[in-house]
Design an enzyme around this catalytic site. Structure first.
Site, PDB file in Angstrom:
ATOM      1  CE  LYS A  40       4.006 -11.349  -2.004  1.00  0.00           C
ATOM      2  NZ  LYS A  40       3.441 -11.818  -3.224  1.00  0.00           N
ATOM      3  CB  CYS A  57      -1.747 -11.909  -1.142  1.00  0.00           C
ATOM      4  SG  CYS A  57      -2.102 -12.591  -2.755  1.00  0.00           S
TER       5      CYS A  57
HETATM    6  N1  SAJ Z   1      -7.754  -2.768   1.216  1.00  0.00           N
HETATM    7  C1  SAJ Z   1      -8.319  -1.891   2.120  1.00  0.00           C
HETATM    8  N2  SAJ Z   1      -7.819  -0.611   2.165  1.00  0.00           N
HETATM    9  C2  SAJ Z   1      -6.821  -0.188   1.342  1.00  0.00           C
HETATM   10  C3  SAJ Z   1      -6.254  -1.095   0.431  1.00  0.00           C
HETATM   11  C4  SAJ Z   1      -6.740  -2.379   0.381  1.00  0.00           C
HETATM   12  O1  SAJ Z   1      -9.224  -2.237   2.886  1.00  0.00           O
HETATM   13  O2  SAJ Z   1      -6.460   0.981   1.437  1.00  0.00           O
HETATM   14  C5  SAJ Z   1      -8.251  -4.162   1.138  1.00  0.00           C
HETATM   15  C6  SAJ Z   1      -8.847  -4.526  -0.223  1.00  0.00           C
HETATM   16  O3  SAJ Z   1     -10.188  -4.118  -0.321  1.00  0.00           O
HETATM   17  C7  SAJ Z   1      -8.682  -6.035  -0.213  1.00  0.00           C
HETATM   18  C8  SAJ Z   1      -7.372  -6.232   0.550  1.00  0.00           C
HETATM   19  O4  SAJ Z   1      -7.144  -5.032   1.267  1.00  0.00           O
HETATM   20  O5  SAJ Z   1      -9.736  -6.656   0.492  1.00  0.00           O
HETATM   21  C9  SAJ Z   1      -6.161  -6.540  -0.314  1.00  0.00           C
HETATM   22  O6  SAJ Z   1      -6.184  -5.763  -1.504  1.00  0.00           O
HETATM   23  P1  SAJ Z   1      -4.895  -5.095  -2.148  1.00  0.00           P
HETATM   24  O7  SAJ Z   1      -5.320  -4.382  -3.363  1.00  0.00           O
HETATM   25  O8  SAJ Z   1      -4.201  -4.299  -1.125  1.00  0.00           O
HETATM   26  O9  SAJ Z   1      -3.917  -6.300  -2.443  1.00  0.00           O
HETATM   27  P2  SAJ Z   1      -4.027  -7.721  -3.242  1.00  0.00           P
HETATM   28  O10 SAJ Z   1      -4.298  -8.789  -2.236  1.00  0.00           O
HETATM   29  O11 SAJ Z   1      -4.923  -7.647  -4.411  1.00  0.00           O
HETATM   30  O12 SAJ Z   1      -2.515  -7.842  -3.787  1.00  0.00           O
HETATM   31  C10 SAJ Z   1      -1.428  -7.744  -2.872  1.00  0.00           C
HETATM   32  C11 SAJ Z   1      -0.392  -6.738  -3.445  1.00  0.00           C
HETATM   33  N3  SAJ Z   1       0.584  -6.411  -2.410  1.00  0.00           N
HETATM   34  C12 SAJ Z   1       0.892  -5.131  -2.093  1.00  0.00           C
HETATM   35  O13 SAJ Z   1       0.349  -4.175  -2.600  1.00  0.00           O
HETATM   36  C13 SAJ Z   1       1.970  -4.943  -1.071  1.00  0.00           C
HETATM   37  C14 SAJ Z   1       0.288  -7.330  -4.679  1.00  0.00           C
HETATM   38  O14 SAJ Z   1       1.326  -6.466  -5.131  1.00  0.00           O
HETATM   39  C15 SAJ Z   1       0.874  -8.707  -4.348  1.00  0.00           C
HETATM   40  O15 SAJ Z   1       1.509  -9.302  -5.483  1.00  0.00           O
HETATM   41  C16 SAJ Z   1      -0.284  -9.592  -3.929  1.00  0.00           C
HETATM   42  O16 SAJ Z   1      -0.850  -9.042  -2.733  1.00  0.00           O
HETATM   43  C17 SAJ Z   1       0.231 -11.003  -3.705  1.00  0.00           C
HETATM   44  O17 SAJ Z   1       0.026 -11.842  -4.590  1.00  0.00           O
HETATM   45  O18 SAJ Z   1       0.905 -11.244  -2.698  1.00  0.00           O
END
Ligand code: SAJ
Length: 413
Positions: A212, A266
């Protein structure tokens, strides 16, 4: 064994949807939370968090009499712990909520029970959970104190759902099931098979914990790569969005998108658990965290430079949420940047966040005004794009061509 009654400890963003989905399969579910407000809300068939369609599933489960909430644990066949695991001062994992949950359920545990840790946890946390439980219940055996089949099975099955798509991903995602023993994995798999359509893959608890953390660190490192590129491209006067699009034409390249920083509870937290466990070796993981954490101050400097062109500009901050099309402001770089700009007092700050009704507490009495997109575009001199909400994608280039634009999400590239 048949799971007739399941207890979910922690009715937050993971626990409540999990409880509701299991209840929707006809299993009796009792949700335990320390918040009286959360317990009362759920018992009314309502929800206290925002997640698409969750209100309907909870209401149906409560109406059918399959889901109820309580402040005090009671006996059940399985206990699923879904409490927060934040970090403390010095970025060390704070396992106190897991310890509290263990102490709360220990008195009602019975021979044959299964205890599952769903909270994202540092390596070794499931073993600690088993120790905390066994200390409280010397009359029962646990995987940490017997070589035979323990009276109570313990496993780590990390949640992996994406906020905004939780109900769908809870059912369709594959699950990693890390039992402390193969027997623990087997029991846990039986429980997950009652509501998961994805594959349930078994391993040991430590590997499941690390898996994870690895998933979220992988994403963090890749976002850091994109964020670093965006800063390099600014220096070299290259459009980073065009660059990424071109590089991604390569069949084995898939660069993520830069932004104002990494938010949520996360991805900005979990990699530190790896750094804490192996500080000397986790070099890329640490650097990625630092790069992503530094991005908001880089954006603030860009806005300060843009504001310098005016006496006292009106600065419109588009978006406060931590990612597009949600109302979740937790650990949001967009919110932090807006608050910081207000503190710097370099102009009048307008905030646009279509997914909330009122200014969040952090921006109260800071002089920031929450306003409509149209008003912000009309009045601003500097337009700062912080979140790529769907409604912002409709903004016409003509509407902003007389503004100084700082576009962290490439909306106008
Ligand atoms: N972000 C970027 N660029 C990207 C993708 C995301 O700047 O290309 C930023 C987003 O704007 C945000 C942050 O990253 O601020 C996180 O967003 P996210 O959509 O990547 O992830 P979370 O935090 O909503 O959810 C993540 C997910 N993990 C993965 O995709 C590996 C989810 O599957 C997990 O269950 C979750 O963390 C968790 O609970 O751990």
């Amino acid at each position: 064994m048949d799971f007739k009654k399941v207890s979910v400890i922690g009715l937050g963003y993971i626990g409540l949807p999990t409880a509701a989905v299991i209840a929707s399969r006809g299993i009796e579910v009792i949700g335990i939370d320390v918040s009286e407000k959360a317990v009362n809300t759920v018992n009314r068939g309502e929800i206290h968090i925002v997640e698409p369609d969750l209100d309907m599933v909870v209401q149906a489960a409560v109406t059918m009499g399959k889901l109820r909430a309580s402040l005090t644990p009671e006996p059940a066949d399985a206990f699923m712990i879904a409490v927060p695991t934040p970090f403390k001062e010095g970025k060390q994992p704070d396992l106190s909520y897991i310890e509290q949950a263990a102490k709360a359920i220990a008195p009602v545990l019975e021979k044959g029970n299964l205890v599952i840790l769903e909270s994202t946890s540092p390596v070794g946390a499931t073993e600690k959970l088993s120790h905390w439980l066994s200390n409280e219940r010397p009359d029962l055996t646990f995987p940490n104190n017997t070589t035979g089949t323990a009276d109570v099975a313990v496993a780590h099955c990390p949640e992996r759902v994406l906020p905004g798509r939780v109900l769908e991903e809870l059912v369709s995602n594959d699950r990693i099931i890390g039992g402390m023993t193969p027997n623990c994995s087997e029991l846990a798999t039986k429980l997950y098979k009652t509501f998961v359509r994805g594959e349930c893959i078994t391993t040991n608890a430590r590997t499941a914990e690390m898996a994870k953390l690895t998933e979220n660190s992988f994403r963090d490192v890749n976002i850091a790569f994109a964020n670093e590129l965006s800063v390099i491209c600014d220096q070299l006067k290259i459009n980073v969005w065009e660059l990424i699009q071109l590089a991604n034409r390569h069949p084995r390249v898939n660069i993520l998108t830069p932004g104002p920083g990494v938010g949520g509870h996360c991805i900005a937290v979990d990699p530190w658990f790896i750094v804490d466990s192996a500080p000397e070796s986790a070099r890329i993981i640490r650097a990625a965290r630092e790069i992503n954490d530094d991005k908001p101050s880089y954006v603030i400097d860009q806005v300060k430079a843009a504001a310098d062109e005016f006496k006292r500009p009106v600065i419109a901050c588009l978006g406060l949420a931590f990612k597009p099309d949600i109302d979740d402001l937790r650990e949001s770089p967009a919110l932090d940047i807006t608050a910081k700009l207000a503190e710097l007092d370099i102009g009048e700050i307008l905030a646009v966040e279509p997914n909330i009704e009122a200014l969040p507490a952090k921006l109260e009495n800071t002089g920031v005004n929450l306003c409509s997109l149209d008003e912000a575009i009309e009045r601003c001199n500097v337009l700062l794009v912080l979140v790529d909400h769907s409604s912002f994608k409709m903004i016409s280039h003509d509407a902003v061509n007389k503004k100084v634009v700082v576009d962290t999400k490439g909306l106008f590239s």
